[in-house]
Structure formats: C-alpha cells, structure tokens
Scaffold this motif. Structure first.
Motif, PDB file in Angstrom:
ATOM      1  N   LEU A 170     -49.932  45.874 -15.379  1.00 31.27           N
ATOM      2  CA  LEU A 170     -49.911  44.756 -16.329  1.00 31.27           C
ATOM      3  C   LEU A 170     -51.260  44.030 -16.362  1.00 31.27           C
ATOM      4  N   GLY A 171     -51.728  43.749 -17.569  1.00 30.73           N
ATOM      5  CA  GLY A 171     -52.962  42.962 -17.709  1.00 30.73           C
ATOM      6  C   GLY A 171     -54.159  43.562 -16.989  1.00 30.73           C
ATOM      7  N   VAL A 172     -54.318  44.872 -17.118  1.00 30.49           N
ATOM      8  CA  VAL A 172     -55.431  45.556 -16.454  1.00 30.49           C
ATOM      9  C   VAL A 172     -56.762  45.042 -17.005  1.00 30.49           C
ATOM     10  N   GLU A 173     -57.683  44.751 -16.079  1.00 29.33           N
ATOM     11  CA  GLU A 173     -59.028  44.360 -16.507  1.00 29.33           C
ATOM     12  C   GLU A 173     -59.937  45.563 -16.346  1.00 29.33           C
ATOM     13  N   ALA A 174     -60.434  46.067 -17.465  1.00 24.64           N
ATOM     14  CA  ALA A 174     -61.280  47.257 -17.408  1.00 24.64           C
ATOM     15  C   ALA A 174     -62.376  47.135 -18.451  1.00 24.64           C
ATOM     16  N   ASP A 175     -63.570  47.631 -18.097  1.00 20.83           N
ATOM     17  CA  ASP A 175     -64.687  47.554 -19.040  1.00 20.83           C
ATOM     18  C   ASP A 175     -64.655  48.686 -20.058  1.00 20.83           C
ATOM     19  N   VAL A 220     -59.589  52.585 -17.135  1.00 23.66           N
ATOM     20  CA  VAL A 220     -58.132  52.546 -17.311  1.00 23.66           C
ATOM     21  C   VAL A 220     -57.527  53.908 -16.962  1.00 23.66           C
ATOM     22  N   LEU A 221     -58.176  54.965 -17.426  1.00 19.69           N
ATOM     23  CA  LEU A 221     -57.666  56.316 -17.163  1.00 19.69           C
ATOM     24  C   LEU A 221     -57.623  56.586 -15.661  1.00 19.69           C
ATOM     25  N   PHE A 222     -58.667  56.143 -14.952  1.00 18.40           N
ATOM     26  CA  PHE A 222     -58.712  56.304 -13.490  1.00 18.40           C
ATOM     27  C   PHE A 222     -57.493  55.652 -12.847  1.00 18.40           C
ATOM     28  N   GLN A 223     -57.260  54.395 -13.218  1.00 18.22           N
ATOM     29  CA  GLN A 223     -56.173  53.647 -12.574  1.00 18.22           C
ATOM     30  C   GLN A 223     -54.811  54.295 -12.809  1.00 18.22           C
ATOM     31  N   LEU A 224     -54.575  54.703 -14.049  1.00 18.60           N
ATOM     32  CA  LEU A 224     -53.275  55.299 -14.361  1.00 18.60           C
ATOM     33  C   LEU A 224     -53.112  56.664 -13.699  1.00 18.60           C
ATOM     34  N   ALA A 225     -54.191  57.456 -13.727  1.00 16.13           N
ATOM     35  CA  ALA A 225     -54.118  58.795 -13.128  1.00 16.13           C
ATOM     36  C   ALA A 225     -53.917  58.684 -11.618  1.00 16.13           C
ATOM     37  N   ASP A 226     -54.602  57.721 -10.991  1.00 17.34           N
ATOM     38  CA  ASP A 226     -54.453  57.546  -9.544  1.00 17.34           C
ATOM     39  C   ASP A 226     -53.046  57.082  -9.185  1.00 17.34           C
ATOM     40  N   LEU A 227     -52.487  56.241 -10.049  1.00 12.49           N
ATOM     41  CA  LEU A 227     -51.117  55.782  -9.829  1.00 12.49           C
ATOM     42  C   LEU A 227     -50.142  56.967  -9.865  1.00 12.49           C
ATOM     43  N   LEU A 228     -50.308  57.812 -10.864  1.00 12.56           N
ATOM     44  CA  LEU A 228     -49.435  58.991 -10.977  1.00 12.56           C
ATOM     45  C   LEU A 228     -49.640  59.933  -9.790  1.00 12.56           C
ATOM     46  N   HIS A 229     -50.894  60.048  -9.360  1.00  7.61           N
ATOM     47  CA  HIS A 229     -51.186  60.943  -8.239  1.00  7.61           C
ATOM     48  C   HIS A 229     -50.628  60.393  -6.930  1.00  7.61           C
ATOM     49  N   ILE A 258     -44.247  59.010 -16.840  1.00  3.85           N
ATOM     50  CA  ILE A 258     -44.998  58.213 -17.808  1.00  3.85           C
ATOM     51  C   ILE A 258     -45.535  56.992 -17.083  1.00  3.85           C
ATOM     52  N   ALA A 259     -46.810  56.686 -17.296  1.00  5.83           N
ATOM     53  CA  ALA A 259     -47.374  55.467 -16.731  1.00  5.83           C
ATOM     54  C   ALA A 259     -47.940  54.638 -17.883  1.00  5.83           C
ATOM     55  N   VAL A 260     -47.716  53.332 -17.817  1.00  6.44           N
ATOM     56  CA  VAL A 260     -48.119  52.462 -18.929  1.00  6.44           C
ATOM     57  C   VAL A 260     -49.034  51.357 -18.416  1.00  6.44           C
ATOM     58  N   ALA A 261     -50.114  51.091 -19.152  1.00  8.16           N
ATOM     59  CA  ALA A 261     -50.968  49.950 -18.825  1.00  8.16           C
ATOM     60  C   ALA A 261     -51.097  49.045 -20.035  1.00  8.16           C
ATOM     61  N   THR A 262     -50.941  47.738 -19.806  1.00  4.35           N
ATOM     62  CA  THR A 262     -51.312  46.785 -20.851  1.00  4.35           C
ATOM     63  C   THR A 262     -52.659  46.208 -20.417  1.00  4.35           C
ATOM     64  N   LEU A 263     -53.534  45.946 -21.367  1.00  4.45           N
ATOM     65  CA  LEU A 263     -54.902  45.558 -21.042  1.00  4.45           C
ATOM     66  C   LEU A 263     -55.134  44.083 -21.326  1.00  4.45           C
ATOM     67  N   LYS A 264     -55.851  43.470 -20.425  1.00  6.82           N
ATOM     68  CA  LYS A 264     -56.182  42.072 -20.613  1.00  6.82           C
ATOM     69  C   LYS A 264     -57.066  41.914 -21.851  1.00  6.82           C
ATOM     70  N   LYS A 265     -58.118  42.726 -21.886  1.00  7.40           N
ATOM     71  CA  LYS A 265     -58.999  42.785 -23.065  1.00  7.40           C
ATOM     72  C   LYS A 265     -58.928  44.214 -23.587  1.00  7.40           C
ATOM     73  N   PRO A 266     -58.894  44.392 -24.907  1.00  7.67           N
ATOM     74  CA  PRO A 266     -58.835  45.763 -25.430  1.00  7.67           C
ATOM     75  C   PRO A 266     -60.063  46.573 -24.998  1.00  7.67           C
ATOM     76  N   ASP A 269     -59.948  49.686 -30.869  1.00  6.35           N
ATOM     77  CA  ASP A 269     -59.693  48.807 -29.727  1.00  6.35           C
ATOM     78  C   ASP A 269     -58.248  48.923 -29.290  1.00  6.35           C
ATOM     79  N   VAL A 270     -58.069  49.544 -28.136  1.00  5.79           N
ATOM     80  CA  VAL A 270     -56.725  49.847 -27.654  1.00  5.79           C
ATOM     81  C   VAL A 270     -56.231  48.759 -26.705  1.00  5.79           C
ATOM     82  N   LYS A 271     -54.982  48.354 -26.849  1.00  4.47           N
ATOM     83  CA  LYS A 271     -54.408  47.323 -25.970  1.00  4.47           C
ATOM     84  C   LYS A 271     -53.317  47.857 -25.052  1.00  4.47           C
ATOM     85  N   ILE A 272     -52.755  49.010 -25.416  1.00  3.42           N
ATOM     86  CA  ILE A 272     -51.709  49.608 -24.577  1.00  3.42           C
ATOM     87  C   ILE A 272     -52.073  51.073 -24.336  1.00  3.42           C
ATOM     88  N   VAL A 273     -52.032  51.481 -23.077  1.00  5.81           N
ATOM     89  CA  VAL A 273     -52.312  52.885 -22.765  1.00  5.81           C
ATOM     90  C   VAL A 273     -51.060  53.504 -22.143  1.00  5.81           C
TER      91      VAL A 273
END
Lengths: 101, 159
Positions: free
Chosen positions: B11-16, B21-30, B76-84, B98-102
């Motif tokens: 939730l509310g991932v802060e990513a540049d 974002v892909l790293f965080q979600l992939a690591d979570l799944l792994h 399935i892993a879902v991220a909502t982003l603080k900033k798109p 500009d993506v807000k949900i991954v």
C-alpha cells in the motif's frame, strides 16, 4: 463464404495477453457466425508462423513487424475492453476483404 | 489455484520509477515461494521489451508478468503507489502513462487462469473501483474491494 478463421495472436511472452485476446475473439466472432482457431506466439515468432501457416490475420498486444503479408490489428483496446468495437470493426473489415477476394 | 491475500498487497509504495515497483512486487512473490529466483529479472526484461501499462478509466494500471517457466504457483501481487510512476503502454511502447496501480501476475498456466485474467480486464473498466483502490487507506480495504467486486472473488483462491 469463409467462416473458419485462423488467427495468430501475439503478446510479449506468447502466453498471458495473447491467450486472453484469443478467447475473447473466439467468443465475439462465434456470436457473428465464425469459428476461430488461434495460435498464441511471441513477437519474434510472428514472421515464421505467418510464412509457414495459413493465418487470416494477426491480433497483437505488442508491436509486430510492419511488413507482414497479412493484416495485423492492435488488440490492446479489445483486451482492456476500452475499445472493443473499434477492434471488432477492424476485424470485420479484414474478414469482408478476405471473403470478397 | 491462485493465491491472493492481504499480504500480497503493498500500500502507498514510494518509488521513483517502474523498476523499483517491479522489484518490490517480484521480491514479495519470491519471498513466499510463488516464483523462481529468475522471475524478477524476467519480469523486468519483459517490461522493457513488451511494456504492460494499460490505459484504463481514469486510473492507469500496469500488469507486469513473465513467462510461466519462472512461476512455481499462480499468485497475484498488487501495489498502490503514493505517486504515479511512468510505464510504457502495452502495444504502443513510445507512449508513457502515469500508473497508480500495479498488478503483478505470476501465472503458471494462462489457459487455466483465463477467468482470473478476464476479471482483471473488467477491473480496468470500473473507474470507481480503480479510484477506490488507488486511494484505499488499508490493505484490507483493497482486498475487500477486489473480492466484493468479483475481480478475485469468484475464483478458487487461497487466503
């Protein structure tokens, strides 16, 4: 009139999006009296498949070479449902052309 | 069987950028064993070659995934982003959106998971739901909304 269509569906991994496009296309065209057979491939496989198979058209969610000998239609709007009609109109145009050839 | 639960929501991932974002979600799944170690690099590479940013109603979504050979079990892993963050658009890589949900899809057998994939496509046409998810304050809220709307609710999902 040709009612059996062979379609090559293309996406990045040749699996997820292309499978979705295939299934939606089969359903949509069944409603219009066509039977659709599909093959799902990756972009780098497109040229070979088009050369070796007897496909009527290509539906893609990732860009394909633009010099293909058969029509190629962007299916992203069909996949997301945001432009289903636009996509299906293009498909109908291609089918008409095939049947009038 | 697909897995989706609250612990697969960030939730509310802060990513540049998209990569972060892909790293965080992939690591979570792994970390939970759903994907192989190769999945992260595969999903990153695939996103560069064949981007998955999808124009949708109001809130833009990306659906990164990789070849099923990198997946152990569907999840399935879902991220909502603080900033798109900027993703290239599926089918049209020159365009950035500009993506807000991954929504990261780890799919083992696409044919088996067709209904799941279709449900996600329906999500992209539901503007209110997309807005609600992107602004949700808790993971539970995201989870419940996805379940209640039927996006994941009608499936044999462990949770």
């Amino acid at each position: 009139m040709k009612t059996n269509l062979h379609v090559l569906t293309v996406c990045g991994s040749g699996t997820v999006s292309s499978t979705m496009v295939s299934e939606k296309l089969k359903e949509a065209l069944a409603a219009e009296g066509y039977t659709v057979t599909t093959t799902e491939v990756k972009p780098q496989e497109v040229v070979n498949y088009v050369e070796l198979g007897s496909y009527d058209f290509v539906a893609y969610t990732t860009p394909v070479p633009d010099n293909l000998p058969i029509p190629a239609i962007n299916a992203v709007g069909f996949l997301t449902g945001l432009d289903e009609e636009g996509f299906l109109e293009e498909v109908r145009t291609v089918i008409k052309r095939i049947n009038n050839a | 069987m697909s897995t989706f639960d609250e612990d697969l929501i960030l939730l509310g991932v802060e990513a540049d950028d998209a990569e972060a974002v892909l790293f965080q979600l992939a690591d979570l799944l792994h970390s939970r064993g759903f994907v192989k170690e190769s999945f992260r690099a595969a999903v990153l590479e695939r996103e560069k070659q064949h981007p998955t940013g999808l124009p949708s109603e109001g809130v833009y979504v990306a659906i990164p995934h990789a070849d099923p050979v990198h997946v152990n079990q569907s999840a399935i892993a879902v991220a909502t982003l603080k900033k798109p963050v900027s993703f290239a658009m599926m089918g049209n890589p020159e365009v950035s959106i500009d993506v807000k949900i991954v929504v990261m899809l780890a799919i083992h057998n696409p044919a088996e998971h067709l209904q799941l994939l279709r449900n996600f496509m329906k999500l992209f046409q539901d503007k209110d739901l997309l807005v609600a998810i992107s602004e949700a304050a808790t993971k539970r809220d995201v989870y419940e909304r996805l379940r209640e709307s039927g996006v994941v609710g009608t499936l044999p999902i462990n949770s």
